[in-house]
Write a protein that holds these residues in place. Structure first.
Motif, PDB file in Angstrom:
ATOM      1  N   LYS A   1       2.356   7.200  -6.492  1.00  8.76           N
ATOM      2  CA  LYS A   1       1.123   7.635  -7.517  1.00  8.76           C
ATOM      3  C   LYS A   1       1.431   9.178  -6.905  1.00  8.76           C
ATOM      4  O   LYS A   1       1.208  10.230  -7.273  1.00  8.76           O
ATOM      5  CB  LYS A   1      -0.632   7.637  -6.608  1.00  8.76           C
ATOM      6  CG  LYS A   1      -1.629   8.144  -6.998  1.00  8.76           C
ATOM      7  CD  LYS A   1      -1.593   7.350  -8.304  1.00  8.76           C
ATOM      8  CE  LYS A   1      -3.579   7.971  -8.029  1.00  8.76           C
ATOM      9  NZ  LYS A   1      -3.837   7.303  -9.904  1.00  8.76           N
ATOM     10  N   LEU A   2       1.649   9.337  -5.409  1.00 14.15           N
ATOM     11  CA  LEU A   2       2.132  10.858  -5.236  1.00 14.15           C
ATOM     12  C   LEU A   2       3.947  11.384  -6.316  1.00 14.15           C
ATOM     13  O   LEU A   2       3.317  12.433  -6.396  1.00 14.15           O
ATOM     14  CB  LEU A   2       2.692  10.860  -3.569  1.00 14.15           C
ATOM     15  CG  LEU A   2       1.866  10.638  -2.882  1.00 14.15           C
ATOM     16  CD1 LEU A   2       2.571  10.505  -1.727  1.00 14.15           C
ATOM     17  CD2 LEU A   2       0.737  11.648  -2.398  1.00 14.15           C
TER      18      LEU A   2
ATOM     19  N   LEU B   1       2.175   1.440  -3.065  1.00 11.94           N
ATOM     20  CA  LEU B   1       1.532   2.124  -4.727  1.00 11.94           C
ATOM     21  C   LEU B   1       1.474   3.603  -3.881  1.00 11.94           C
ATOM     22  O   LEU B   1       0.996   4.685  -5.285  1.00 11.94           O
ATOM     23  CB  LEU B   1       0.165   1.727  -4.653  1.00 11.94           C
ATOM     24  CG  LEU B   1      -0.081   0.090  -4.970  1.00 11.94           C
ATOM     25  CD1 LEU B   1      -1.579  -0.195  -4.447  1.00 11.94           C
ATOM     26  CD2 LEU B   1      -0.113   0.261  -6.579  1.00 11.94           C
ATOM     27  N   LEU B   2       1.085   4.283  -3.119  1.00 17.97           N
ATOM     28  CA  LEU B   2       0.824   5.544  -2.143  1.00 17.97           C
ATOM     29  C   LEU B   2       2.518   6.522  -3.039  1.00 17.97           C
ATOM     30  O   LEU B   2       1.900   7.708  -3.771  1.00 17.97           O
ATOM     31  CB  LEU B   2       0.814   5.811  -1.544  1.00 17.97           C
ATOM     32  CG  LEU B   2      -0.097   7.635  -0.652  1.00 17.97           C
ATOM     33  CD1 LEU B   2      -0.825   7.695  -1.522  1.00 17.97           C
ATOM     34  CD2 LEU B   2       0.153   7.170   0.956  1.00 17.97           C
TER      35      LEU B   2
ATOM     36  N   LYS C   1       1.201   7.035 -13.574  1.00 11.51           N
ATOM     37  CA  LYS C   1      -0.084   5.970 -14.037  1.00 11.51           C
ATOM     38  C   LYS C   1       0.759   4.590 -13.713  1.00 11.51           C
ATOM     39  O   LYS C   1       1.460   3.707 -13.944  1.00 11.51           O
ATOM     40  CB  LYS C   1      -0.339   6.306 -15.476  1.00 11.51           C
ATOM     41  CG  LYS C   1      -0.517   8.311 -15.741  1.00 11.51           C
ATOM     42  CD  LYS C   1      -1.494   7.989 -15.028  1.00 11.51           C
ATOM     43  CE  LYS C   1      -2.129   9.333 -15.576  1.00 11.51           C
ATOM     44  NZ  LYS C   1      -3.274  10.219 -15.225  1.00 11.51           N
ATOM     45  N   ILE C   2      -0.685   4.207 -12.704  1.00 15.60           N
ATOM     46  CA  ILE C   2      -0.455   2.794 -12.694  1.00 15.60           C
ATOM     47  C   ILE C   2      -2.103   1.610 -12.799  1.00 15.60           C
ATOM     48  O   ILE C   2      -3.268   1.982 -12.418  1.00 15.60           O
ATOM     49  CB  ILE C   2      -1.142   2.873 -10.787  1.00 15.60           C
ATOM     50  CG1 ILE C   2       0.225   3.330 -10.253  1.00 15.60           C
ATOM     51  CG2 ILE C   2      -0.446   1.320 -10.223  1.00 15.60           C
ATOM     52  CD1 ILE C   2       0.075   3.893  -8.862  1.00 15.60           C
TER      53      ILE C   2
ATOM     54  N   ARG D   1      -8.151   3.087  -5.116  1.00 18.01           N
ATOM     55  CA  ARG D   1      -8.526   4.146  -5.091  1.00 18.01           C
ATOM     56  C   ARG D   1      -7.376   4.370  -5.600  1.00 18.01           C
ATOM     57  O   ARG D   1      -6.819   5.732  -5.770  1.00 18.01           O
ATOM     58  CB  ARG D   1      -8.193   4.411  -3.671  1.00 18.01           C
ATOM     59  CG  ARG D   1      -9.705   4.257  -2.447  1.00 18.01           C
ATOM     60  CD  ARG D   1     -10.983   5.135  -2.872  1.00 18.01           C
ATOM     61  NE  ARG D   1     -11.916   4.616  -2.267  1.00 18.01           N
ATOM     62  CZ  ARG D   1     -12.811   4.053  -2.322  1.00 18.01           C
ATOM     63  NH1 ARG D   1     -12.718   3.068  -3.245  1.00 18.01           N
ATOM     64  NH2 ARG D   1     -13.712   3.470  -1.774  1.00 18.01           N
ATOM     65  N   LEU D   2      -5.857   3.708  -5.344  1.00 20.50           N
ATOM     66  CA  LEU D   2      -5.106   4.205  -6.151  1.00 20.50           C
ATOM     67  C   LEU D   2      -4.767   3.536  -7.087  1.00 20.50           C
ATOM     68  O   LEU D   2      -3.776   4.540  -7.502  1.00 20.50           O
ATOM     69  CB  LEU D   2      -3.903   3.535  -5.055  1.00 20.50           C
ATOM     70  CG  LEU D   2      -4.080   3.930  -3.399  1.00 20.50           C
ATOM     71  CD1 LEU D   2      -2.860   3.272  -3.096  1.00 20.50           C
ATOM     72  CD2 LEU D   2      -3.716   5.718  -3.421  1.00 20.50           C
ATOM     73  N   ALA D   3      -4.827   2.837  -8.251  1.00 17.60           N
ATOM     74  CA  ALA D   3      -5.001   2.168  -9.316  1.00 17.60           C
ATOM     75  C   ALA D   3      -5.338   3.189 -10.334  1.00 17.60           C
ATOM     76  O   ALA D   3      -6.643   3.556 -10.070  1.00 17.60           O
ATOM     77  CB  ALA D   3      -4.786   1.154  -9.449  1.00 17.60           C
ATOM     78  N   ASP D   4      -4.810   2.647 -11.370  1.00 13.81           N
ATOM     79  CA  ASP D   4      -5.604   3.964 -13.031  1.00 13.81           C
ATOM     80  C   ASP D   4      -7.385   3.604 -13.365  1.00 13.81           C
ATOM     81  O   ASP D   4      -7.711   3.922 -13.958  1.00 13.81           O
ATOM     82  CB  ASP D   4      -5.359   4.759 -13.226  1.00 13.81           C
ATOM     83  CG  ASP D   4      -4.401   5.934 -13.153  1.00 13.81           C
ATOM     84  OD1 ASP D   4      -5.000   6.835 -12.457  1.00 13.81           O
ATOM     85  OD2 ASP D   4      -2.776   5.326 -12.320  1.00 13.81           O
TER      86      ASP D   4
ATOM     87  N   GLY E   1       2.792  10.955  -9.208  1.00 17.03           N
ATOM     88  CA  GLY E   1       2.361  10.780 -10.400  1.00 17.03           C
ATOM     89  C   GLY E   1       2.312   9.868 -11.721  1.00 17.03           C
ATOM     90  O   GLY E   1       1.669  10.589 -12.692  1.00 17.03           O
TER      91      GLY E   1
ATOM     92  N   THR F   1       1.283  -1.228  -0.100  1.00 20.59           N
ATOM     93  CA  THR F   1       0.050  -0.260   0.021  1.00 20.59           C
ATOM     94  C   THR F   1       1.094   1.160   0.690  1.00 20.59           C
ATOM     95  O   THR F   1       0.736   2.587  -0.206  1.00 20.59           O
ATOM     96  CB  THR F   1      -0.417   0.112   1.368  1.00 20.59           C
ATOM     97  OG1 THR F   1      -1.737  -0.992   1.107  1.00 20.59           O
ATOM     98  CG2 THR F   1      -2.179   1.272   1.176  1.00 20.59           C
TER      99      THR F   1
END
Length: 385
Positions: free
Chosen positions: A111-112, A107-108, A116-117, A145-148, A114, A104
């Motif tokens: 994401k922070l 992933l975070l 794309k996941i 919530r975190l994956a695109d 920038g 987790t």
């Protein structure tokens, strides 16, 4: 799509013995070879790993993390900085990332920054199965919530993800790929029909059920068959599954089927699996449960073999009884025996089922097509179309 797209694939990778590793290699070879995608694989590092950086075809393989949550952070940061991926594509299975917190946070962090996941969820369990595995449904909700975007292999998996809060527009069903083979081998007319169980030996795959079913057939005078058991417990669950393997071997010894059973108790290379499938007349997959795609089913389909499966998971979506396979109720030894008898005694039925299995699964789900659909997911994430 231009050749400039860069994808960092996070996955297990051969020579590691793992279905996801084989899946990733087949996908990576198509992406890099046919579609011009630049791929770097950030792979799991195991105790036996000798080479941390290597080329596999056109893809660079860098090993630097473990399923227990340990990661070579410096190597990962250098990789992100030098490669600058457009997409980070994670091949996910519940047992692959045992440290939920580390996954987790990773992933975070991405994401922070920038990135794309895209996450391929090879296994998606319902709430009951998650509870058995000690996993909370919150886990899938966090990923959502975190994956695109998410890729799954079955319609059931997509429905479960939507129940866990995934937006249906961010979830794509792409069936597991099937490899090309030398073609279907017609083995009609053989004196003995070879029934094959192949794959990792674990309680949920139910090879013990086949022993009971074949014992019934022999008692009923149906004796023109041999049974090959080929495989070994998964390396990641060896301690848990070895007692089951011992019970299976003891059951075979006590069943008086000894001379009719061929045991190949070892980790199987891809080449060995191909050879065994060419020799087989019937492949039996008597799983007690199935929560994702079956790579073995794709191999069976690619060889055009008659298959006997339990009515679970993806098999329920892909196999139609008496059309492209034979289906029995999970755990029902009597019905399994009836289906095996039907296939053993009828050459023409076996050929018909195998040819239809090839047409409906292998021909439709080539790795070329899987790669094409995967690129379309990447493009939607990057460009919104």
């Amino acid at each position: 799509m231009g050749s400039a797209m860069r994808v960092l694939m996070v996955s297990t990778y051969p020579p590691q013995r793992c279905g996801i590793a084989e899946y990733t290699r087949a996908l990576v070879r198509e992406l890099s070879g046919r579609y011009g995608v630049s791929v770097v694989v950030f792979a799991e590092k195991r105790s036996w790993t000798r080479t941390l950086v290597a080329l596999d075809g056109r893809a660079l393989v860098v090993r630097g993390w473990s399923r227990r949550g340990r990661i070579d952070l410096l190597r990962a940061l250098r990789l992100l900085a030098s490669f600058k991926p457009d997409i980070i594509h994670i091949q996910h299975e519940y047992g692959l990332f045992k440290s939920r917190l580390a996954f987790t946070l990773g992933l975070l962090f991405l994401k922070l920054l920038g990135f794309k996941i895209v996450v391929t969820l090879h296994t998606v369990c319902d709430v009951l199965q998650m509870a058995k595995r000690g996993i909370s449904p919150t886990w899938d909700k966090i990923i959502s919530r975190l994956a695109d975007a998410a890729i799954v292999h079955t319609i059931r998996s997509a429905k479960l993800l939507r129940a866990y809060g995934w937006d249906k527009n961010r979830c794509t069903v792409i069936r597991h790929g099937a490899s090309e083979t030398d073609g279907i081998t017609d083995l009609s007319g053989r004196e003995k029909v070879d029934v094959l169980f192949i794959g990792f030996i674990t309680p949920r795959k139910g090879v013990d059920l086949v022993i009971d079913a074949l014992s019934r057939l022999r008692d009923d005078g149906v004796d023109n068959w041999t049974f090959t058991v080929a495989g070994f417990p998964h390396p990641a669950s060896l301690e848990r599954d070895l007692p089951y393997l011992r019970r299976v071997l003891r059951k075979i010894a006590e069943s008086r089927l000894g001379e009719k059973v061929r045991l190949i108790i070892e980790y199987l290379s891809y080449e060995k699996m191909e050879k065994l499938l060419k020799e087989a007349d019937i492949v039996v997959l008597p799983y007690r449960e199935l929560h994702g795609a079956s790579g073995i089913l794709r191999l069976v389909a690619a060889h055009g073999k008659a298959v006997v499966v339990s009515d679970v998971g993806e098999f329920s979506e892909e196999i139609r009884d008496m059309v492209n396979g034979l289906v029995f109720k999970p755990g029902d030894i009597e019905e399994l025996a009836d289906k095996l008898k039907l296939a053993i005694l009828d050459d023409s039925l076996r050929n018909k089922l195998g040819q239809e299995l090839y047409r409906t699964i292998a021909a439709r789900n080539t790795w070329r097509n899987v790669a094409k659909l995967t690129v379309e997911v990447y493009e939607r994430v990057l460009y919104g179309h």
